[in-house]
Design an enzyme around this catalytic site. Structure first.
Site, mmCIF file in Angstrom:
data_model
loop_
_atom_site.group_PDB
_atom_site.id
_atom_site.type_symbol
_atom_site.label_atom_id
_atom_site.label_comp_id
_atom_site.label_asym_id
_atom_site.label_seq_id
_atom_site.Cartn_x
_atom_site.Cartn_y
_atom_site.Cartn_z
ATOM 1 N N LYS A 95 73.129 12.879 19.589
ATOM 2 C CA LYS A 95 73.694 12.567 20.899
ATOM 3 C C LYS A 95 75.188 12.844 20.874
ATOM 4 O O LYS A 95 75.870 12.495 19.901
ATOM 5 C CB LYS A 95 73.410 11.097 21.222
ATOM 6 C CG LYS A 95 73.845 10.639 22.609
ATOM 7 C CD LYS A 95 73.442 9.187 22.827
ATOM 8 C CE LYS A 95 73.823 8.651 24.197
ATOM 9 N NZ LYS A 95 73.404 7.244 24.379
ATOM 10 N N SER A 124 70.818 6.265 28.196
ATOM 11 C CA SER A 124 71.741 7.373 28.310
ATOM 12 C C SER A 124 71.465 8.493 27.318
ATOM 13 O O SER A 124 72.019 9.591 27.439
ATOM 14 C CB SER A 124 73.175 6.853 28.080
ATOM 15 O OG SER A 124 73.337 6.293 26.779
ATOM 16 N N SER A 131 69.437 2.309 25.880
ATOM 17 C CA SER A 131 69.529 3.769 25.841
ATOM 18 C C SER A 131 68.748 4.405 24.703
ATOM 19 O O SER A 131 68.549 5.622 24.699
ATOM 20 C CB SER A 131 70.992 4.193 25.748
ATOM 21 O OG SER A 131 71.695 3.825 26.916
#
Length: 429
Positions: free
Chosen positions: A60, A134, A158
């Protein structure tokens, strides 16, 4: 995990990335030939001492990986890290290879996966659905079969919501089990790096490598190593009573949760209905209380000097914290302490909780119409976890009536990670 050589695995990953053909999925990718060269070095050295030998992973883009920029999905924030984060470095030392950096809700603010100036990663199961956030790109990269595993982060869900949206496993470790060194903070007191994989066993294997005490991280804790444990023959599993179950009109989600609980019972679980209102009260603190001020603190120079650099919804959420006071922060801390005391007996009375990962599946069209309320709805069963220092794992268990996978999230006390993974292994679809 692949039985192919590291070089063949790298070639296959880049081919799969091209075939998926989604420019919003990765924000940066290592040069293919450079990755092949790295794989060749790993192959020449052999698998000894390399538990993740030749496996491909995505990171990420709020976690540092050497050789690639870190943007947190904000071009104006972008920087070139000097080294990989603590966790990425451990995984690389174990023989894993970084493919690239994945898209996310800007500054990890959201559970939807649509709040990025780089576009919206295409859901791995249904292009009409949001990818979840997210950690949107990290979950899609695993769900689409491009990489073997990926790293996300989790502050409010997330590392779990995107797993449920893409039909994969999402492991949210105990706070402090995985170091946050080299991770861009959202709410630093609540953040943790999380792991996505296509099986619980694989997620557990990655977690065992990634976990470790880091003196440089003030929030790292000297916890016991991660160890996958066997499921006990009998379990007491806490669930919300029927009157407190929230699905926001998604009849398929409601029916799937009932079926998933029956699956749990078939594996020796006694279901115990518990009052979830104290947990929901904790959840409301996360965005209705002053913890959003941590997000402001994490982005303070940029948001004060260049607010135009922010995605509009992200700016609205983080910018709203500017007026919060220290008085409000202390009042919320007192309230959280009280709620921790009230909720503690819940986790003493059961082995774990089992809740829907997703109360409802939302489409891209849904989020265009209502970007904030539906995001909040997604956090119904996730937002309280980090505030209460709990461990959690989302696992696909069955199928909904509309053909999409359904997921349960198992939640337990801090350091119950291995026990939760063992239960998840037994009930996984």
């Amino acid at each position: 995990m692949s039985e192919r050589s590291p070089v063949a695995a790298v070639r296959a990953a880049y081919a799969a990335l091209r075939a998926y053909n989604d420019p919003a999925l990765f924000l940066s990718v290592h040069d293919e030939e450079a990755s092949v060269h790295r794989a060749g070095e790993i192959e020449a050295a052999g698998p000894a001492g390399k538990p993740l030998y030749g496996l491909l992973f995505a990171v990420k883009d709020n976690i540092d990986a050497a050789g690639l920029p870190t943007t947190a999905a904000c071009p104006a924030f972008s920087y070139q890290p000097k080294a990989s984060s603590f966790v990425v470095a451990r995984l690389e030392a174990a023989g894993a290879i970084v493919l690239g950096k994945t898209n996310l809700d800007q500054f990890a603010t959201g559970l939807v996966g649509v709040r990025s100036p780089y576009g919206v990663p295409r859901n791995a199961l249904n292009a009409k659905l949001i990818p979840g956030g997210s950690s949107s790109g990290s979950a899609v990269a695993v769900g689409a079969g491009i990489v073997d595993f990926s790293l996300g982060t989790d502050t409010a869900g997330s590392g779990r919501i995107p797993a449920g949206m893409n039909g994969i496993v999402g492991l949210k470790p105990t706070l402090g089990l995985l170091s946050g060194t080299g991770m861009v903070p959202a709410c630093r007191t609540l953040d943790t790096i999380s792991i996505f994989a296509r099986s619980v066993e694989f997620a557990a294997k990655v977690a065992a490598v990634a976990a470790g005490y880091d003196e440089a991280d003030a929030y790292s804790r000297p916890l016991a190593p991660f160890e996958l444990k066997a499921k006990p023959a009998k379990l007491r599993v806490g669930v919300p009573p029927a009157g407190q179950r929230k699905f926001f009109g998604d009849a398929h989600a409601e029916a799937a949760y009932a079926a998933d609980l029956e699956r749990l019972k078939s594996h020796g679980a006694d279901l115990v209905e518990l009052d979830f209102e104290p947990l929901h009260a904790v959840a409301r603190l996360l965005y209705e209380g002053p913890w959003v001020a941590e997000r402001y603190a994490a982005t303070k120079p940029l948001i004060e000097e260049h607010p135009e650099a922010f995605f509009p919804t992200t700016l609205k959420i983080i910018g709203g914290a500017k007026g919060l006071t220290a008085v409000a922060a202390f009042e919320a801390m007192y309230k959280l302490a009280d709620l921790k005391r009230k909720t503690a007996p819940i986790f003493e009375s059961v082995d774990c909780l089992a809740v829907p990962t997703l109360p409802r599946l939302y489409t891209l069209a849904d989020l265009e119409a209502e970007p904030i309320l539906y995001n909040s709805n997604l956090g119904t069963y996730t937002n309280f976890v980090n505030l209460l220092d709990l461990a959690a794992i989302s696992v696909p268990v069955g199928m909904r009536g509309d053909g999409h996978p359904s997921s349960l999230t198992l939640i337990g006390k801090a350091q119950s990670d291995g026990a939760l993974a063992g239960i998840a292994t037994a009930i996984a679809a």
